[in-house]
Design a protein around this motif. Structure first.
Motif, PDB file in Angstrom:
ATOM      1  N   VAL A   1       0.868  -1.173   0.000  1.00 24.44           N
ATOM      2  CA  VAL A   1       0.000   0.000   0.000  1.00 24.44           C
ATOM      3  C   VAL A   1       0.906   1.224   0.000  1.00 24.44           C
ATOM      4  N   PRO A   2       0.570   2.282  -0.730  1.00 24.31           N
ATOM      5  CA  PRO A   2       1.470   3.434  -0.842  1.00 24.31           C
ATOM      6  C   PRO A   2       1.841   4.027   0.518  1.00 24.31           C
ATOM      7  N   LEU A   3       3.081   4.484   0.642  1.00 21.69           N
ATOM      8  CA  LEU A   3       3.582   5.038   1.901  1.00 21.69           C
ATOM      9  C   LEU A   3       2.714   6.188   2.393  1.00 21.69           C
ATOM     10  N   GLU A   4       2.239   7.033   1.467  1.00 23.13           N
ATOM     11  CA  GLU A   4       1.430   8.180   1.883  1.00 23.13           C
ATOM     12  C   GLU A   4       0.064   7.753   2.421  1.00 23.13           C
ATOM     13  N   GLN A   5      -0.272   6.485   2.237  1.00 22.71           N
ATOM     14  CA  GLN A   5      -1.551   5.953   2.721  1.00 22.71           C
ATOM     15  C   GLN A   5      -1.385   5.223   4.053  1.00 22.71           C
ATOM     16  N   ILE A   6      -0.191   5.280   4.620  1.00 26.03           N
ATOM     17  CA  ILE A   6       0.133   4.557   5.850  1.00 26.03           C
ATOM     18  C   ILE A   6       0.284   5.525   7.016  1.00 26.03           C
ATOM     19  N   CYS A   7      -0.123   5.089   8.204  1.00 32.61           N
ATOM     20  CA  CYS A   7       0.064   5.816   9.454  1.00 32.61           C
ATOM     21  C   CYS A   7       0.666   4.846  10.479  1.00 32.61           C
ATOM     22  N   LEU A   8       0.955   5.356  11.670  1.00 28.62           N
ATOM     23  CA  LEU A   8       1.603   4.545  12.713  1.00 28.62           C
ATOM     24  C   LEU A   8       0.872   4.725  14.035  1.00 28.62           C
ATOM     25  N   SER A   9       0.742   3.610  14.775  1.00 24.37           N
ATOM     26  CA  SER A   9       0.103   3.666  16.094  1.00 24.37           C
ATOM     27  C   SER A   9       0.551   2.459  16.923  1.00 24.37           C
ATOM     28  N   PRO A  10       0.178   2.423  18.205  1.00 28.20           N
ATOM     29  CA  PRO A  10       0.311   1.163  18.952  1.00 28.20           C
ATOM     30  C   PRO A  10      -0.644   0.136  18.358  1.00 28.20           C
ATOM     31  N   GLN A  11      -0.411  -1.140  18.629  1.00 27.47           N
ATOM     32  CA  GLN A  11      -1.255  -2.167  18.038  1.00 27.47           C
ATOM     33  C   GLN A  11      -2.632  -2.202  18.680  1.00 27.47           C
ATOM     34  N   CYS A  12      -2.762  -1.698  19.902  1.00 23.29           N
ATOM     35  CA  CYS A  12      -4.051  -1.688  20.597  1.00 23.29           C
ATOM     36  C   CYS A  12      -3.998  -0.604  21.661  1.00 23.29           C
ATOM     37  N   GLY A  13      -5.051  -0.498  22.453  1.00 22.25           N
ATOM     38  CA  GLY A  13      -5.030   0.417  23.576  1.00 22.25           C
ATOM     39  C   GLY A  13      -4.139  -0.114  24.681  1.00 22.25           C
ATOM     40  N   PHE A  14      -3.822   0.752  25.632  1.00 20.05           N
ATOM     41  CA  PHE A  14      -2.977   0.343  26.747  1.00 20.05           C
ATOM     42  C   PHE A  14      -3.795  -0.239  27.895  1.00 20.05           C
ATOM     43  N   ALA A  15      -5.103  -0.019  27.856  1.00 20.38           N
ATOM     44  CA  ALA A  15      -5.964  -0.528  28.931  1.00 20.38           C
ATOM     45  C   ALA A  15      -7.379  -0.677  28.389  1.00 20.38           C
ATOM     46  N   SER A  16      -7.591  -1.702  27.568  1.00 12.66           N
ATOM     47  CA  SER A  16      -8.919  -1.921  26.997  1.00 12.66           C
ATOM     48  C   SER A  16      -9.957  -2.176  28.087  1.00 12.66           C
ATOM     49  N   THR A  17      -9.490  -2.634  29.238  1.00 11.35           N
ATOM     50  CA  THR A  17     -10.335  -2.746  30.427  1.00 11.35           C
ATOM     51  C   THR A  17      -9.657  -1.984  31.552  1.00 11.35           C
ATOM     52  N   HIS A  18     -10.376  -1.785  32.644  1.00 11.20           N
ATOM     53  CA  HIS A  18      -9.822  -0.994  33.741  1.00 11.20           C
ATOM     54  C   HIS A  18      -8.580  -1.640  34.357  1.00 11.20           C
ATOM     55  N   HIS A  19      -8.377  -2.928  34.102  1.00 11.78           N
ATOM     56  CA  HIS A  19      -7.229  -3.626  34.684  1.00 11.78           C
ATOM     57  C   HIS A  19      -5.900  -3.127  34.121  1.00 11.78           C
ATOM     58  N   GLY A  20      -5.882  -2.825  32.820  1.00 12.67           N
ATOM     59  CA  GLY A  20      -4.673  -2.312  32.182  1.00 12.67           C
ATOM     60  C   GLY A  20      -3.681  -3.395  31.807  1.00 12.67           C
ATOM     61  N   ASN A  21      -2.773  -3.036  30.902  1.00  7.69           N
ATOM     62  CA  ASN A  21      -1.704  -3.948  30.497  1.00  7.69           C
ATOM     63  C   ASN A  21      -0.506  -3.845  31.438  1.00  7.69           C
ATOM     64  N   LYS A  22       0.460  -4.760  31.248  1.00  9.43           N
ATOM     65  CA  LYS A  22       1.582  -4.876  32.178  1.00  9.43           C
ATOM     66  C   LYS A  22       2.755  -3.993  31.766  1.00  9.43           C
ATOM     67  N   LEU A  23       2.555  -2.705  31.934  1.00 13.07           N
ATOM     68  CA  LEU A  23       3.611  -1.724  31.730  1.00 13.07           C
ATOM     69  C   LEU A  23       3.275  -0.513  32.582  1.00 13.07           C
ATOM     70  N   THR A  24       4.232   0.393  32.733  1.00  9.64           N
ATOM     71  CA  THR A  24       4.002   1.566  33.569  1.00  9.64           C
ATOM     72  C   THR A  24       3.455   2.715  32.730  1.00  9.64           C
ATOM     73  N   GLU A  25       2.911   3.714  33.407  1.00  6.15           N
ATOM     74  CA  GLU A  25       2.416   4.876  32.690  1.00  6.15           C
ATOM     75  C   GLU A  25       3.565   5.596  31.985  1.00  6.15           C
ATOM     76  N   GLU A  26       4.724   5.647  32.618  1.00  5.11           N
ATOM     77  CA  GLU A  26       5.884   6.275  31.983  1.00  5.11           C
ATOM     78  C   GLU A  26       6.247   5.554  30.686  1.00  5.11           C
ATOM     79  N   GLN A  27       6.214   4.208  30.701  1.00  4.35           N
ATOM     80  CA  GLN A  27       6.506   3.441  29.487  1.00  4.35           C
ATOM     81  C   GLN A  27       5.454   3.699  28.413  1.00  4.35           C
ATOM     82  N   GLN A  28       4.201   3.850  28.827  1.00  7.09           N
ATOM     83  CA  GLN A  28       3.120   4.177  27.886  1.00  7.09           C
ATOM     84  C   GLN A  28       3.419   5.484  27.163  1.00  7.09           C
ATOM     85  N   TRP A  29       3.770   6.533  27.915  1.00  8.82           N
ATOM     86  CA  TRP A  29       4.045   7.832  27.303  1.00  8.82           C
ATOM     87  C   TRP A  29       5.276   7.782  26.416  1.00  8.82           C
ATOM     88  N   GLU A  30       6.272   7.004  26.804  1.00  2.72           N
ATOM     89  CA  GLU A  30       7.475   6.883  25.982  1.00  2.72           C
ATOM     90  C   GLU A  30       7.147   6.240  24.635  1.00  2.72           C
TER      91      GLU A  30
END
Length: 367
Positions: free
Chosen positions: A324-353
């Motif tokens: 797919v053309p490069l200009e049609q591509i964007c970048l993001s994390p693969q998912c949210g950091f806390a799809s539920t209130h429990h959250g994933n296993k990383l720190t908030e500082e790591q999330q912001w980084e």
């Protein structure tokens, strides 16, 4: 009349949910124990939303979310407030890789319709006021197709799947209109159901429908919702394989759904998980029309804290650009950091980084 189109999705974007801080966990627990009131809980939620909006802008994101801080679950909190749907505690939770989730789900109890007093509308209005034009305020909700998971439809209310689908379409058309009236110009449908249609060992969905029929039905539902979409409203979809305490529900590429959904779904962008081998290769991207939907490559994992190397991310984008053309591509994390209130296993500082890294890499690739 000239319509100004929102440029969403952005070259540096994110799926939506963010890790809940300890202050919010404590407040929710205090509310459950009746030591604070609902209004006091909301004040704490609002203060934390203000903080993370400022932080998202500070690290350079042009798009911000409320982190889903007023929710416990990415999908159930929205769906249970539709007419004809209720939340309940089942005998077991969802089954993830080595983990069973907290027990909570939804079920169909009557005719489905959008509730004009749905709390998410006022939530967005308050969130958008916090953003105050400093960035694009993104609203995330579960895809209408989430209501097709096994066990939700009540056959006594809806003996026929097609009638069920028609009412879901109307409910979501009304939801889109209500969000638009409230000021939403960037709306995202989060969809585990569609991603699950690609799994070799197909889940127990509608037994009278083949995989191909289910994929066509999923396409019809989303595209029918989009028929009345205002021209200046960007709607994207995020295809997810499950996200709970850094685990996942299933694996598999996009190969079986791509010829239909990638080629024909009328969204402005696809958020796709591409952070590890669970997602397969980039070949299915070839089905996305040239000049069509933006493709948001989720090359940065939200599940663990180790920070990716810039060159490795750029190499992933280069590989995707073969299809797919490069200009049609964007970048993001693969998912949210806390799809539920429990959250994933990383720190908030790591999330912001990680989010800061996405902003930096996007600038280096596309600026």
């Amino acid at each position: 009349m000239t319509v100004t189109l929102t440029k969403a999705p952005f070259k540096a974007d994110h799926v939506g949910s963010l890790l809940r801080p300890d202050t919010l966990h404590k407040a929710r627990n205090d509310f459950k124990e009746s030591t604070i009131t609902a209004s006091q809980l909301r004040e704490i939620e609002t203060a934390e939303i203000k903080r993370i909006v400022d932080k998202q802008i500070e690290i350079g994101l042009e798009v911000v979310t409320d982190g889903e801080f007023r929710r416990s679950w990415w999908h159930l909190d929205f769906l249970k407030h539709l007419d004809g749907i209720e939340g309940f505690v089942p005998e077991s939770g969802y089954h993830f890789q080595g983990e069973e989730t907290e027990r909570y789900n939804i079920r169909n109890t009557g005719k489905i319709a959008f509730n004009p007093d749905h709390p998410f509308i006022q939530d967005f209005i308050e969130f958008n006021n916090i953003v105050d034009g400093r960035a694009t305020a993104k609203q995330t909700i579960p895809s209408p197709n989430q209501l097709f998971h096994a066990g939700i439809r009540n056959p006594e209310v809806y003996p026929d799947v097609e009638t069920y689908a028609d009412d879901i379409i109307k409910a979501y058309q009304d939801a889109v209109a209500a969000f638009y009236k409230a000021g939403v110009r960037y709306l995202q449908f989060d969809d585990v159901y569609i991603a699950g249609l690609n799994v070799d060992d197909l889940f127990a969905y509608e037994p009278d429908y083949s995989r191909e029929q289910l994929i066509e039905l999923a396409l019809r539902v989303v595209n029918s919702v989009l028929e009345a979409k205002p021209a200046d409203l960007a709607i994207t979809t995020h295809l997810c394989r499950g996200n709970y305490k850094s685990t996942w529900a299933f694996e598999g590429s996009y190969a079986q759904i791509a010829p239909t959904l990638f080629a024909k779904e009328e969204v402005n962008g696809f958020f796709l998980e591409y952070d590890d081998d669970r997602s397969g290769n980039f070949q299915p991207l070839a089905h996305i029309p040239n000049g069509g939907a933006q493709v948001v490559i989720g090359a940065v994992t939200s599940k663990f804290g180790n920070l990716e190397e810039k060159e490795a991310i750029k190499a992933r984008i280069t590989d995707a650009a073969k299809y797919v053309p490069l200009e049609q591509i964007c970048l993001s994390p693969q998912c949210g950091f806390a799809s539920t209130h429990h959250g994933n296993k990383l720190t908030e500082e790591q999330q912001w980084e990680k989010l800061k890294l996405i902003v930096e890499v996007a600038k280096e690739i596309w600026n």
